[in-house]
Design a protein around this motif. Sequence first.
Motif, short mmCIF file in Angstrom:
data_model
loop_
_atom_site.label_atom_id
_atom_site.label_comp_id
_atom_site.label_asym_id
_atom_site.label_seq_id
_atom_site.Cartn_x
_atom_site.Cartn_y
_atom_site.Cartn_z
N UNK A 1 26.75 13.22 119.70
CA UNK A 1 26.26 14.58 119.53
C UNK A 1 27.44 15.54 119.52
N UNK A 2 27.65 16.21 118.38
CA UNK A 2 28.76 17.16 118.26
C UNK A 2 28.31 18.58 118.58
N UNK A 3 29.28 19.40 118.93
CA UNK A 3 29.04 20.82 119.16
C UNK A 3 30.38 21.55 119.05
N UNK A 4 30.33 22.86 119.00
CA UNK A 4 31.55 23.65 119.01
C UNK A 4 31.92 24.30 117.69
N UNK A 5 31.18 24.01 116.63
CA UNK A 5 31.47 24.61 115.35
C UNK A 5 31.13 26.09 115.35
N UNK A 6 31.56 26.77 114.31
CA UNK A 6 31.30 28.19 114.19
C UNK A 6 32.10 28.80 113.08
N UNK B 1 42.63 27.23 108.61
CA UNK B 1 42.78 27.74 107.25
C UNK B 1 41.44 27.67 106.53
N UNK B 2 41.24 28.49 105.51
CA UNK B 2 39.98 28.44 104.76
C UNK B 2 39.66 27.04 104.24
N UNK B 3 40.67 26.27 103.87
CA UNK B 3 40.44 24.93 103.37
C UNK B 3 39.96 23.96 104.44
N UNK B 4 39.95 24.39 105.70
CA UNK B 4 39.41 23.57 106.76
C UNK B 4 37.89 23.70 106.84
N UNK B 5 37.34 24.62 106.10
CA UNK B 5 35.89 24.83 106.09
C UNK B 5 35.17 23.57 105.64
N UNK B 6 34.26 23.08 106.47
CA UNK B 6 33.54 21.86 106.18
C UNK B 6 32.55 21.56 107.29
N UNK C 1 28.71 4.51 113.52
CA UNK C 1 27.89 5.46 114.26
C UNK C 1 28.37 6.87 113.98
N UNK C 2 27.41 7.76 113.73
CA UNK C 2 27.74 9.12 113.32
C UNK C 2 26.91 10.16 114.04
N UNK C 3 27.53 11.30 114.30
CA UNK C 3 26.81 12.43 114.85
C UNK C 3 26.13 13.21 113.75
N UNK C 4 25.42 14.25 114.12
CA UNK C 4 24.67 15.04 113.15
C UNK C 4 25.52 16.05 112.39
N UNK C 5 26.70 16.32 112.88
CA UNK C 5 27.60 17.26 112.23
C UNK C 5 27.55 18.65 112.83
N UNK C 6 28.66 19.35 112.75
CA UNK C 6 28.74 20.73 113.20
C UNK C 6 29.58 21.51 112.18
N UNK C 7 29.07 22.64 111.75
CA UNK C 7 29.70 23.39 110.68
C UNK C 7 30.87 24.23 111.17
N UNK C 8 31.97 24.17 110.44
CA UNK C 8 33.14 24.99 110.70
C UNK C 8 33.41 25.82 109.46
N UNK C 9 33.43 27.12 109.61
CA UNK C 9 33.68 28.01 108.49
C UNK C 9 34.86 28.92 108.83
N UNK C 10 35.87 28.91 107.96
CA UNK C 10 37.07 29.71 108.18
C UNK C 10 37.20 30.71 107.04
#
Length: 133
Positions: free
Chosen positions: A5-10, A87-92, A122-131
């Motif tokens: 379970x991931x968290x911390x994106x934003x 950086x903006x290219x880290x957005x994912x 095994x994979x988490x659900x993902x957390x969005x990072x927007x720069x």
Amino acid sequence: EVQLVESGGGSVEAGGSLRLSCVVSEKTSSSRCMAWFRQSPGKEREGVATIYTGSSWPDYLASVKGRFTISQDNAKNTLYLQMNSLKPEDTAMYYCAASPEMSDFVVGVTKTCPGVEHEYHYWGQGTQVTVSS
């Protein structure tokens, strides 16, 4: 069975920082490769950073070296990705991933965990990072 379970994106401005967390739940504690992957719309998923829970041996995608740090807290069963100088290219969408059990002997051949998607089951659900720029 391993659950992640991931968290911390934003959303942050270029140059900012974020720390992603991944809580690992498994029936029995085992040494394995852990990784952070990321994927943008229309692009293939790419390995960002890897670490071995047995002996560490962190490794990084070339474009994030010096900016990102992967770490683990075994007591908390948590994987982290500290991301600085974003950086903006880290957005994912960022995903936490775990491999099947791996021995120190096997991983020690290269002293690094692979950053290829097919090695992780095994994979988490993902957390969005927007720069933003």
